[in-house]
Design a protein around this motif. Structure first.
Motif, PDB file in Angstrom:
ATOM      1  N   SER A  55      49.437 143.353  59.466  1.00  0.00           N
ATOM      2  CA  SER A  55      50.058 144.980  59.063  1.00  0.00           C
ATOM      3  C   SER A  55      50.846 144.814  57.408  1.00  0.00           C
ATOM      4  O   SER A  55      51.112 145.943  56.988  1.00  0.00           O
ATOM      5  CB  SER A  55      49.788 145.492  59.766  1.00  0.00           C
ATOM      6  OG  SER A  55      50.653 145.038  60.328  1.00  0.00           O
ATOM      7  N   ASN A  56      51.258 144.201  57.924  1.00  0.00           N
ATOM      8  CA  ASN A  56      52.190 143.168  57.017  1.00  0.00           C
ATOM      9  C   ASN A  56      53.773 144.400  57.216  1.00  0.00           C
ATOM     10  O   ASN A  56      54.212 145.499  56.875  1.00  0.00           O
ATOM     11  CB  ASN A  56      52.231 143.653  55.434  1.00  0.00           C
ATOM     12  CG  ASN A  56      53.093 143.675  54.827  1.00  0.00           C
ATOM     13  OD1 ASN A  56      54.493 142.792  54.438  1.00  0.00           O
ATOM     14  ND2 ASN A  56      53.257 143.796  53.299  1.00  0.00           N
ATOM     15  N   THR A  57      54.093 145.036  58.438  1.00  0.00           N
ATOM     16  CA  THR A  57      54.775 146.025  58.959  1.00  0.00           C
ATOM     17  C   THR A  57      56.355 145.271  59.699  1.00  0.00           C
ATOM     18  O   THR A  57      56.984 145.841  59.737  1.00  0.00           O
ATOM     19  CB  THR A  57      53.987 146.544  60.061  1.00  0.00           C
ATOM     20  OG1 THR A  57      53.558 146.267  60.887  1.00  0.00           O
ATOM     21  CG2 THR A  57      52.618 147.607  59.458  1.00  0.00           C
ATOM     22  N   SER A  58      55.612 144.266  60.604  1.00  0.00           N
ATOM     23  CA  SER A  58      56.520 143.744  61.077  1.00  0.00           C
ATOM     24  C   SER A  58      56.675 142.123  59.934  1.00  0.00           C
ATOM     25  O   SER A  58      56.090 141.264  59.744  1.00  0.00           O
ATOM     26  CB  SER A  58      56.762 143.218  62.298  1.00  0.00           C
ATOM     27  OG  SER A  58      55.730 142.561  62.507  1.00  0.00           O
ATOM     28  N   SER A  59      58.729 141.338  59.576  1.00  0.00           N
ATOM     29  CA  SER A  59      58.326 140.225  59.123  1.00  0.00           C
ATOM     30  C   SER A  59      59.929 139.869  59.990  1.00  0.00           C
ATOM     31  O   SER A  59      60.279 140.197  60.190  1.00  0.00           O
ATOM     32  CB  SER A  59      58.229 140.480  57.944  1.00  0.00           C
ATOM     33  OG  SER A  59      59.959 141.158  57.568  1.00  0.00           O
ATOM     34  N   MET A  60      59.396 137.787  59.750  1.00  0.00           N
ATOM     35  CA  MET A  60      60.520 137.128  59.681  1.00  0.00           C
ATOM     36  C   MET A  60      60.875 135.762  58.742  1.00  0.00           C
ATOM     37  O   MET A  60      59.989 135.239  58.572  1.00  0.00           O
ATOM     38  CB  MET A  60      60.449 136.538  61.894  1.00  0.00           C
ATOM     39  CG  MET A  60      61.755 135.791  62.090  1.00  0.00           C
ATOM     40  SD  MET A  60      60.791 134.547  63.608  1.00  0.00           S
ATOM     41  CE  MET A  60      61.380 136.473  64.214  1.00  0.00           C
ATOM     42  N   ALA A  61      62.000 135.918  58.972  1.00  0.00           N
ATOM     43  CA  ALA A  61      62.167 134.555  57.351  1.00  0.00           C
ATOM     44  C   ALA A  61      63.022 134.726  57.524  1.00  0.00           C
ATOM     45  O   ALA A  61      63.635 133.464  59.082  1.00  0.00           O
ATOM     46  CB  ALA A  61      63.686 135.690  56.694  1.00  0.00           C
ATOM     47  N   PHE A  62      62.629 132.588  57.007  1.00  0.00           N
ATOM     48  CA  PHE A  62      62.918 132.006  57.258  1.00  0.00           C
ATOM     49  C   PHE A  62      63.326 130.786  56.287  1.00  0.00           C
ATOM     50  O   PHE A  62      62.979 131.171  54.935  1.00  0.00           O
ATOM     51  CB  PHE A  62      61.605 130.586  57.893  1.00  0.00           C
ATOM     52  CG  PHE A  62      60.634 131.316  58.976  1.00  0.00           C
ATOM     53  CD1 PHE A  62      60.983 130.618  60.483  1.00  0.00           C
ATOM     54  CD2 PHE A  62      60.007 131.709  59.422  1.00  0.00           C
ATOM     55  CE1 PHE A  62      60.706 131.005  61.447  1.00  0.00           C
ATOM     56  CE2 PHE A  62      59.357 132.738  60.211  1.00  0.00           C
ATOM     57  CZ  PHE A  62      59.482 131.740  61.591  1.00  0.00           C
ATOM     58  N   THR A  63      64.397 130.013  56.447  1.00  0.00           N
ATOM     59  CA  THR A  63      64.858 129.283  55.067  1.00  0.00           C
ATOM     60  C   THR A  63      65.716 127.521  56.109  1.00  0.00           C
ATOM     61  O   THR A  63      65.698 127.660  57.244  1.00  0.00           O
ATOM     62  CB  THR A  63      66.050 130.442  54.876  1.00  0.00           C
ATOM     63  OG1 THR A  63      66.344 128.999  53.928  1.00  0.00           O
ATOM     64  CG2 THR A  63      67.496 130.206  56.130  1.00  0.00           C
ATOM     65  N   SER A  64      64.853 126.822  54.669  1.00  0.00           N
ATOM     66  CA  SER A  64      65.780 125.593  55.602  1.00  0.00           C
ATOM     67  C   SER A  64      66.466 124.716  54.012  1.00  0.00           C
ATOM     68  O   SER A  64      65.652 124.441  53.264  1.00  0.00           O
ATOM     69  CB  SER A  64      64.440 124.803  55.770  1.00  0.00           C
ATOM     70  OG  SER A  64      65.071 123.247  55.810  1.00  0.00           O
ATOM     71  N   LEU A  65      66.843 123.747  54.055  1.00  0.00           N
ATOM     72  CA  LEU A  65      67.631 123.274  52.883  1.00  0.00           C
ATOM     73  C   LEU A  65      67.174 121.612  53.423  1.00  0.00           C
ATOM     74  O   LEU A  65      67.805 120.905  54.188  1.00  0.00           O
ATOM     75  CB  LEU A  65      69.307 123.369  52.904  1.00  0.00           C
ATOM     76  CG  LEU A  65      69.856 122.540  51.785  1.00  0.00           C
ATOM     77  CD1 LEU A  65      69.188 122.656  50.085  1.00  0.00           C
ATOM     78  CD2 LEU A  65      71.241 123.013  51.997  1.00  0.00           C
ATOM     79  N   ALA A  66      66.599 120.743  52.168  1.00  0.00           N
ATOM     80  CA  ALA A  66      66.557 119.722  52.360  1.00  0.00           C
ATOM     81  C   ALA A  66      67.208 118.624  51.763  1.00  0.00           C
ATOM     82  O   ALA A  66      66.959 118.754  50.690  1.00  0.00           O
ATOM     83  CB  ALA A  66      64.753 119.505  52.649  1.00  0.00           C
ATOM     84  N   SER A  67      67.715 117.748  51.964  1.00  0.00           N
ATOM     85  CA  SER A  67      68.660 116.780  51.123  1.00  0.00           C
ATOM     86  C   SER A  67      67.993 115.517  50.532  1.00  0.00           C
ATOM     87  O   SER A  67      67.169 115.390  51.698  1.00  0.00           O
ATOM     88  CB  SER A  67      70.038 116.324  52.147  1.00  0.00           C
ATOM     89  OG  SER A  67      71.248 117.119  52.291  1.00  0.00           O
ATOM     90  N   VAL A  68      67.865 115.298  49.652  1.00  0.00           N
ATOM     91  CA  VAL A  68      66.721 114.764  48.802  1.00  0.00           C
ATOM     92  C   VAL A  68      67.922 113.307  48.995  1.00  0.00           C
ATOM     93  O   VAL A  68      68.680 112.847  49.068  1.00  0.00           O
ATOM     94  CB  VAL A  68      66.537 114.936  47.608  1.00  0.00           C
ATOM     95  CG1 VAL A  68      65.171 114.049  47.235  1.00  0.00           C
ATOM     96  CG2 VAL A  68      65.433 115.705  47.670  1.00  0.00           C
TER      97      VAL A  68
END
Length: 272
Positions: free
Chosen positions: A253-266
């Motif tokens: 329903s696009n009413t609750s959310s959770m952010a995700f993030t990561s950093l991948a070293s090449v």
């Protein structure tokens, strides 16, 4: 005294024989209806909240698995042709990245005989937006066979995801840690310059260019993004040292959310 007691007894008997009036019956029915409606609404609300919690937890779990998988793949980015070292990343836009990875060289097995490293694997990671109004779509991963044209697998890893507060899903950084501008018109969509970084087309053995997913299926076809010769970004692509991944998982329903993030070293780009 006795007469008053008898009169009270007769009055009670008369009331009991009279029964329930229509007004009393209506009041009773209305109260019963209200209480029943409140009970139904409570149970429906509790059931809906529980179902929403289950879906939110499932979306969050899918998002975590996606983030781990994509970060691991990007850390294994390698050259299609190690002799020229110019084709590790083929395309990077705010919602898609196409690159080659040493997925076939991740085995930890040790043997006495030398084994030649396996060829790199072409991979495309993307957000397919299905609701332009909200920006919500699916996180999709495409892995190719050694010919880089035939699809080996297509996985829909996240079903409800979107960009986080206007950030790109994929943000490349140079080897010194500077963000590489994704708004530069480094790609051509047909004949129209568009934002992103696209390697110049015609790379030997590169296979399918700009792998794209249709709106109604998981069929993979070649898209029309190509390198913009007027703004050659090959050098910027070759200088990438890390890739940041950021997206937000939402409930249906696009009413609750959770952010995700990561950093991948090449990595260095060579098989380990």
């Amino acid at each position: 005294m006795l007469s008053r007691t008898r009169r009270a007894a007769r009055a009670r008997l008369a009331h009991d024989e009279r029964g329930i009036t229509l007004a009393e019956l209506m009041v009773s029915m209305i109260l019963t209806t209200i209480l029943g409606t409140m009970a139904v609404m409570f149970f429906v609300g509790a059931s809906h909240a529980g179902y929403k919690t289950v879906l939110t937890n499932q979306n969050s779990g899918d998002a975590r698995l996606t983030l781990d998988s994509w970060t691991s793949m990007l850390r294994m980015a390698g050259w299609l042709d190690p002799s020229i070292k110019a084709d590790r990343f083929e395309e990077i836009t705010s919602t898609k990245i196409v690159f080659y990875a040493n997925l076939g060289n991740r085995s930890t097995a040790v043997s006495g005989a030398f084994t030649a490293p396996a060829a790199t694997t072409k991979v495309a990671l993307m957000l397919r937006v299905s609701n332009p109004a909200t920006g919500v779509g699916q996180l999709i991963e495409v892995v190719f066979k050694p010919d880089n044209t035939t699809v080996h697998s297509v996985r829909q890893l996240g079903f409800n995801a979107k960009a986080t507060a206007g950030q790109p899903i994929f943000q490349p950084y140079s080897r010194i840690g500077s963000a590489i501008d994704l708004t530069q018109l480094g790609c051509l969509r047909g004949s129209t310059p568009t934002a992103g970084l696209c390697l110049q087309s015609g790379q030997p053995n590169s296979g399918m260019l700009d792998p794209s997913i249709g709106a109604g299926s998981l069929a993979v076809t070649s898209g029309n993004h190509r390198g913009n010769p007027a703004l050659n970004v090959d050098k910027a692509l070759n200088q990438i040292g890390s890739i940041a991944i950021a997206f937000t998982a939402v409930d249906p329903s696009n009413t609750s959310s959770m952010a995700f993030t990561s950093l991948a070293s090449v990595s260095s780009g060579y098989p380990s």
